[in-house]
Write an enzyme that holds these catalytic residues in place. Sequence first.
Site, PDB file in Angstrom:
ATOM      1  N   GLY A 231       6.788 -16.708 -11.227  1.00 58.02           N
ATOM      2  CA  GLY A 231       8.190 -16.053 -11.645  1.00 58.02           C
ATOM      3  C   GLY A 231       9.168 -17.087 -12.169  1.00 58.02           C
ATOM      4  O   GLY A 231       9.864 -16.511 -13.148  1.00 58.02           O
ATOM      5  N   GLU A 273       3.131 -20.320  -6.644  1.00 57.68           N
ATOM      6  CA  GLU A 273       2.014 -19.887  -7.169  1.00 57.68           C
ATOM      7  C   GLU A 273       2.444 -19.764  -8.823  1.00 57.68           C
ATOM      8  O   GLU A 273       2.313 -18.573  -9.253  1.00 57.68           O
ATOM      9  CB  GLU A 273       1.612 -18.552  -6.882  1.00 57.68           C
ATOM     10  CG  GLU A 273       1.028 -18.396  -5.359  1.00 57.68           C
ATOM     11  CD  GLU A 273       0.729 -17.113  -4.698  1.00 57.68           C
ATOM     12  OE1 GLU A 273       1.281 -16.088  -5.535  1.00 57.68           O
ATOM     13  OE2 GLU A 273       0.145 -16.875  -3.986  1.00 57.68           O
ATOM     14  N   GLY A 275       2.295 -19.964 -12.804  1.00 53.53           N
ATOM     15  CA  GLY A 275       1.410 -19.898 -13.710  1.00 53.53           C
ATOM     16  C   GLY A 275       2.139 -19.997 -15.075  1.00 53.53           C
ATOM     17  O   GLY A 275       1.811 -21.064 -15.646  1.00 53.53           O
ATOM     18  N   ARG A 276       2.842 -19.239 -15.590  1.00 54.03           N
ATOM     19  CA  ARG A 276       3.406 -19.783 -16.931  1.00 54.03           C
ATOM     20  C   ARG A 276       4.228 -20.566 -16.947  1.00 54.03           C
ATOM     21  O   ARG A 276       4.154 -21.430 -17.927  1.00 54.03           O
ATOM     22  CB  ARG A 276       4.605 -18.375 -16.872  1.00 54.03           C
ATOM     23  CG  ARG A 276       5.166 -18.062 -18.479  1.00 54.03           C
ATOM     24  CD  ARG A 276       6.244 -16.827 -18.340  1.00 54.03           C
ATOM     25  NE  ARG A 276       5.841 -15.970 -17.446  1.00 54.03           N
ATOM     26  CZ  ARG A 276       5.285 -14.876 -18.192  1.00 54.03           C
ATOM     27  NH1 ARG A 276       5.082 -14.648 -19.400  1.00 54.03           N
ATOM     28  NH2 ARG A 276       5.025 -13.804 -17.319  1.00 54.03           N
ATOM     29  N   ARG A 311       0.801 -10.365 -25.651  1.00 57.44           N
ATOM     30  CA  ARG A 311       1.797 -10.040 -25.027  1.00 57.44           C
ATOM     31  C   ARG A 311       2.730  -9.248 -26.028  1.00 57.44           C
ATOM     32  O   ARG A 311       3.581  -8.519 -25.875  1.00 57.44           O
ATOM     33  CB  ARG A 311       2.422 -11.351 -24.717  1.00 57.44           C
ATOM     34  CG  ARG A 311       1.824 -11.997 -23.696  1.00 57.44           C
ATOM     35  CD  ARG A 311       2.273 -13.042 -22.991  1.00 57.44           C
ATOM     36  NE  ARG A 311       3.430 -12.871 -22.245  1.00 57.44           N
ATOM     37  CZ  ARG A 311       4.613 -13.112 -22.720  1.00 57.44           C
ATOM     38  NH1 ARG A 311       5.006 -13.567 -23.807  1.00 57.44           N
ATOM     39  NH2 ARG A 311       5.498 -12.586 -21.842  1.00 57.44           N
ATOM     40  N   TYR A 315       3.867  -6.114 -24.691  1.00 52.84           N
ATOM     41  CA  TYR A 315       5.359  -5.800 -23.972  1.00 52.84           C
ATOM     42  C   TYR A 315       6.431  -6.014 -25.158  1.00 52.84           C
ATOM     43  O   TYR A 315       7.536  -6.056 -24.744  1.00 52.84           O
ATOM     44  CB  TYR A 315       5.546  -7.140 -22.950  1.00 52.84           C
ATOM     45  CG  TYR A 315       4.463  -7.586 -21.936  1.00 52.84           C
ATOM     46  CD1 TYR A 315       4.236  -6.490 -21.061  1.00 52.84           C
ATOM     47  CD2 TYR A 315       3.721  -8.482 -22.039  1.00 52.84           C
ATOM     48  CE1 TYR A 315       3.179  -6.868 -20.000  1.00 52.84           C
ATOM     49  CE2 TYR A 315       2.853  -8.957 -21.213  1.00 52.84           C
ATOM     50  CZ  TYR A 315       2.595  -7.978 -20.063  1.00 52.84           C
ATOM     51  OH  TYR A 315       1.679  -8.385 -19.011  1.00 52.84           O
ATOM     52  N   CYS A 342      -7.039  -2.269 -35.838  1.00 52.19           N
ATOM     53  CA  CYS A 342      -7.028  -0.935 -36.228  1.00 52.19           C
ATOM     54  C   CYS A 342      -5.953  -0.379 -35.128  1.00 52.19           C
ATOM     55  O   CYS A 342      -6.105   0.690 -34.575  1.00 52.19           O
ATOM     56  CB  CYS A 342      -8.103  -0.005 -36.548  1.00 52.19           C
ATOM     57  SG  CYS A 342      -9.238  -0.951 -37.623  1.00 52.19           S
TER      58      CYS A 342
HETATM   59  C1  LIG Z   1       0.549 -13.359 -11.967  1.00 50.24           C
HETATM   60  C2  LIG Z   1       1.024 -13.981 -10.565  1.00 50.24           C
HETATM   61  C3  LIG Z   1       1.511 -15.335 -10.283  1.00 50.24           C
HETATM   62  C4  LIG Z   1       1.972 -16.199 -11.607  1.00 50.24           C
HETATM   63  O1  LIG Z   1       3.050 -15.497 -12.189  1.00 50.24           O
HETATM   64  P1  LIG Z   1       3.488 -16.272 -13.484  1.00 50.24           P
HETATM   65  O2  LIG Z   1       4.830 -15.422 -13.981  1.00 50.24           O
HETATM   66  O3  LIG Z   1       2.806 -16.860 -14.369  1.00 50.24           O
HETATM   67  O4  LIG Z   1       4.498 -17.590 -12.955  1.00 50.24           O
HETATM   68  C5  LIG Z   1       1.594 -15.851  -9.238  1.00 50.24           C
HETATM   69  N1  LIG Z   1       1.333 -15.130  -8.051  1.00 50.24           N
HETATM   70  C6  LIG Z   1       0.777 -13.605  -7.955  1.00 50.24           C
HETATM   71  C7  LIG Z   1       0.323 -12.936  -6.825  1.00 50.24           C
HETATM   72  C8  LIG Z   1       0.466 -13.466  -9.489  1.00 50.24           C
HETATM   73  O5  LIG Z   1       0.119 -12.098  -9.493  1.00 50.24           O
END
Ligand SMILES: *Cc1c(COP(=O)(O)O)cnc(C)c1O
Length: 426
Positions: A231, A273, A275-276, A311, A315, A342
């Site tokens: 997040g 956790e 990611g982004r 994306r 979105y 298309c």
């Molecule tokens: C998608 C997800 C993340 C990573 O989210 P980011 O927005 O990329 O930081 C972490 N934990 C869980 C359970 C997720 O589904």
Amino acid sequence: MQKRPFTSKEKLEEIAARFPTPFHLYDEAGIRRNAEALKAAFSWNKGFKEYFAVKATPNPFLIQILREYGCGCDCSSRTELMLAKAIGAVGDDVMFSSNDTPASEFQYAHDMGAIINLDDITHIDVLEKTLGRLPKKLSCRYNPGGVFRMSNGIMDNPGEAKYGMTTEQIFQAFRILKEKGVEEFGIHAFLASNTVTNEYYPQLAKVLFEIAVRLKAETGANIRFINLSGGVGIPYRPDQEPNDIYAIGAGVKKVYDEVLGKAGMGDVAIYTELGRFMMGPYGALVTRVINEKHTHKEYVGVDACAVNLMRPAMYGAYHHITVMGKEDEPCDHLYDVTGSLCENNDKFAVDRMLPEIEIGDLLYIHDTGAHGFSMGYNYNGKLRSAEILLREDGSAKLIRRAETPADYFRTFDGFDFYQTVLKDEQ
Ligand SMILES: *Cc1c(COP(=O)(O)O)cnc(C)c1O
């Protein structure tokens, strides 16, 4: 703030001469710098660990770089678990944060020693039946409901999210798990996505720390870690101020001391956790302009499409675009930048002011390093692109080749595509 590509036009042309566009390019130096900063920002917490959200960028070569900084893997499906295992991430290096989970995947996660994060109270029974008995260590995902607000107006809506247990359920879950012999507990929550503010993690931490203190007091559970999940966002737009991970780390430390420290829980580990935040800015989609169209609007057609980066179509997300070699020219032309699907939502930009574009220009679509390639699909028979790592020494390494028609036809077992159409393909 002006958004600058992490490489030059010359370098991109050099790479494109070897690997045809479109491709996703990743910046090793940026990934390393950022992973180091995250580690330093949370070094005050002895047990700190980042579990990289594999779904964001499921490429073993890239995740291996993060492993050098002590990162584990956050997985939510069988193949993500397999990918983690293949790069040597097993046991406490893996967090299984899934939802709507098939029982067989709990088994797979357990067999590799992963920490299981239960999304729902009903999964206690499923897990017990599947495994025979519960693991000694378990985590529960919390969702307080309602609306999550921050002072700068950003908010998200946990009350509408399918994830996690209610307050009442998580108390009940802890009691049941304790009774059934679970010895070590974790708490997890993901309450707002892509937050571009230093406030999110500290505010989320406060919610989780406070409930941790209550859970311990009321159930006697031995809480070993609190997982702030993902997040933490990135500035997709040039006018956004990037997060300061040091300020975020310090903000979490402050509430940690105030809430957990005071309650005698100063040994709880902090997990993330992300990611982004770990990969987003360090990837770009590189694509070439192949068509111009002048009808009711001015269109620029590129050789990538929404299957390479979903994306914007999904979105309406903003991805900044740099026309390589024209970084300092005035943005005095209004364009829609389109792919070839298309589908009328196949546009990387709508009504975007850009420098005058010509056929042959290379476009650099920013911030595709997370939830970019990985959300790809095969609609219209489009093939997934290559992924390339720009190494610290300036060399380019192919870390995933582009799909070929043979890959696309591969799953039609028993139907011979070879004799009719594939034989003549190289
Ligand atoms: C998608 C997800 C993340 C990573 O989210 P980011 O927005 O990329 O930081 C972490 N934990 C869980 C359970 C997720 O589904």
